[in-house]
Scaffold this motif. Structure first.
Motif, PDB file in Angstrom:
ATOM      1  N   TYR A  22       0.802  -1.215   0.000  1.00 38.36           N
ATOM      2  CA  TYR A  22       0.000   0.000   0.000  1.00 38.36           C
ATOM      3  C   TYR A  22       0.842   1.277   0.000  1.00 38.36           C
ATOM      4  N   THR A  23       1.947   1.269   0.718  1.00 36.37           N
ATOM      5  CA  THR A  23       2.782   2.469   0.771  1.00 36.37           C
ATOM      6  C   THR A  23       3.308   2.836  -0.609  1.00 36.37           C
ATOM      7  N   LYS A  60       0.481   4.024  -2.895  1.00 34.45           N
ATOM      8  CA  LYS A  60       0.133   5.429  -2.613  1.00 34.45           C
ATOM      9  C   LYS A  60       1.086   6.382  -3.319  1.00 34.45           C
ATOM     10  N   TYR A 109       0.030   6.618  -6.933  1.00 32.29           N
ATOM     11  CA  TYR A 109      -1.213   7.368  -7.109  1.00 32.29           C
ATOM     12  C   TYR A 109      -1.002   8.862  -6.844  1.00 32.29           C
ATOM     13  N   ASN A 110      -0.166   9.191  -5.866  1.00 32.90           N
ATOM     14  CA  ASN A 110       0.118  10.602  -5.602  1.00 32.90           C
ATOM     15  C   ASN A 110       0.922  11.235  -6.740  1.00 32.90           C
ATOM     16  N   LEU A 161      -6.429   6.137  -4.831  1.00 38.28           N
ATOM     17  CA  LEU A 161      -6.278   6.273  -3.377  1.00 38.28           C
ATOM     18  C   LEU A 161      -7.547   5.846  -2.643  1.00 38.28           C
ATOM     19  N   GLU A 171      -7.546   2.755   0.071  1.00 39.16           N
ATOM     20  CA  GLU A 171      -7.897   2.936   1.487  1.00 39.16           C
ATOM     21  C   GLU A 171      -9.090   2.069   1.884  1.00 39.16           C
ATOM     22  N   LYS A 229      -9.899   8.283   5.107  1.00 39.47           N
ATOM     23  CA  LYS A 229      -9.000   8.649   4.005  1.00 39.47           C
ATOM     24  C   LYS A 229      -9.636   8.319   2.655  1.00 39.47           C
TER      25      LYS A 229
END
Length: 316
Positions: A153-154, A157, A160-161, A181, A185, A204
Motif C-alpha cells: 500500500y505504501t 500510494k 497514485y500521488n 487512493l 484505502e 481517508k
C-alpha cells in the motif's frame, strides 16, 4: 482492381530485389491483411519491405511490432520492440509497447510480468514528464494497481500521488489518482482487524472521493463509492456488522474456485474467495446485486435478499 491484384500477387523470383511496383503491391497486401485483422500476415508482409540500410525507419519496425501485438503474437512483438530499443535506446514508444506486451501476457497481473517494463517506461518518459504525460500515466496506473493488489500500500500510494501531482492542470489525471487512493484505502479498511483502524482508512477513502467531487461534482463513480464508504463508516461506528454475507463459489463440477471475485454491482465493494472458494463480505446498506466472476468463467449476478448466505456455481 488493384486490391484484387494485391491479394493474387506472387513473386516470380523471391530472391530478386523488390521492384517499386512489387513494393506497392506488397504494401497494399499488408494494409489489406491489417484491415481484415490478419495481423500476423500483415506483420510478415510489412517485414519483407524493411530496408535495413534505410535511416529513420523506426516507424516501419513499430508498425510490424504493433501488428504482431494486435494479433496476440506477443513473442514476436517483444522481439521487434527489443530490437528497436537496442538500436535506439531512448525511443519511448518501443518501451511503452514492450510494457503493454508483457501486460497482455499477464492479464490478471498475478505474475507482475510488466512491472520492470513499466518501471523502465517511467525512467525514459521521465526525461520530459510533461511532454510524456500520457505514457507516464499509463505506467503509474499499472504500477499503482499492481502494488495495491499485492498489498504494497505504501508504494501504491506513492504512484497514485504521482498521478495527482504529475500535471497540476490536468483534472482527469487527478481524478484517476484520487480514485486509486480511494480504492486503496477502502481495501485496507476491509483487511484491518480493529474498528478504530477501519475508521481511519475509511476516512481517508472518503476524503479521496470528496476531492474528486470537488473537481467534478457530477462524477457518478465517486458519488457511488463515497456513499458506499459512508455506509461502511456508519456500520463500523455502531460496532456491529449487520450486512455481512458469506458463501462458497464453485465451478459446475462443484470444485471450489480460489480468488473468484464477489462484488456489489456498480460499486467498488469487492472481495475475493480463499483457497477453499469461501468468502465473507461486508456489504453496504441498500445493495441490490451481487456479481460473481472468475477468469475463464461466465459471470453470474444474484439479487440480494434478506438471506446472508449466497453460493454461486460458475459455468465456463
Amino acid at each position: 482492381v488493384e486490391y484484387d491484384k494485391a491479394f493474387s500477387f506472387k513473386r516470380t523470383d523471391p530472391k530478386a530485389a523488390i521492384t517499386s511496383q512489387e513494393r506497392g503491391i506488397l504494401s497494399e497486401m499488408a494494409s489489406g491483411y491489417y484491415a481484415t485483422r490478419k495481423y500476423d500476415l500483415a506483420a510478415r508482409t510489412w517485414a519483407t519491405l524493411i530496408d535495413p540500410a534505410k535511416e529513420n525507419n523506426l516507424a516501419d519496425y513499430m508498425q510490424i511490432g504493433r501488428a504482431f501485438y494486435n494479433g496476440e503474437n506477443y513473442k514476436s512483438a517483444d522481439s521487434v520492440f527489443s530490437a528497436i530499443i537496442k538500436r535506439t535506446p531512448d525511443y519511448l514508444p518501443a518501451y511503452v509497447y514492450t510494457a503493454r506486451t508483457y501486460s497482455r501476457m499477464d492479464p490478471d497481473t498475478k505474475l507482475g510480468l510488466a512491472k520492470p517494463k513499466f518501471e523502465k517506461v517511467l525512467i525514459v518518459a521521465g526525461n520530459d514528464s510533461l511532454k510524456n504525460v500520457s505514457e507516464m500515466m499509463e505506467a503509474l496506473t499499472y504500477l499503482g494497481f499492481l502494488n495495491m493488489e499485492n498489498g504494497n500500500y505504501t508504494l501504491a500510494k506513492e504512484y497514485y500521488n504521482r498521478m495527482i501531482n504529475l500535471d497540476p492542470q490536468n483534472k482527469e489525471n487527478k481524478i484517476r489518482g484520487y480514485n486509486g487512493l480511494g480504492s486503496l484505502e477502502s481495501k485496507a479498511a476491509g483487511q484491518e482487524k480493529t474498528l478504530e483502524g477501519k475508521l481511519g482508512f475509511l476516512a481517508k477513502s472518503a476524503e479521496a472521493y470528496e476531492r474528486i467531487l470537488a473537481i467534478d461534482p457530477a462524477n457518478a463513480y465517486a458519488k457511488s463509492n463515497l456513499s458506499w464508504v459512508r455506509d461502511y463508516q456508519a456500520s463500523v461506528k455502531k460496532g456491529i456488522n449487520p450486512n455481512e454475507i458469506k458463501g462458497v463459489v464453485t465451478n459446475s463440477a462443484g470444485q471450489p474456485l480460489a480468488f473468484a471475485s464477489v462484488k456489489i454491482k456498480d460499486t467498488a465493494a469487492e472481495t475475493l474467495t480463499n483457497a477453499r472458494g469461501e468468502y465473507k463480505f461486508e456489504i453496504p446498506q441498500g445493495s441490490e446485486i451481487l456479481v460473481f466472476s472468475a477468469k475463464g468463467y461466465i459471470s453470474q449476478e444474484v439479487a440480494i435478499t434478506k438471506s446472508r448466505v449466497y453460493n454461486a456455481k460458475l459455468a465456463q
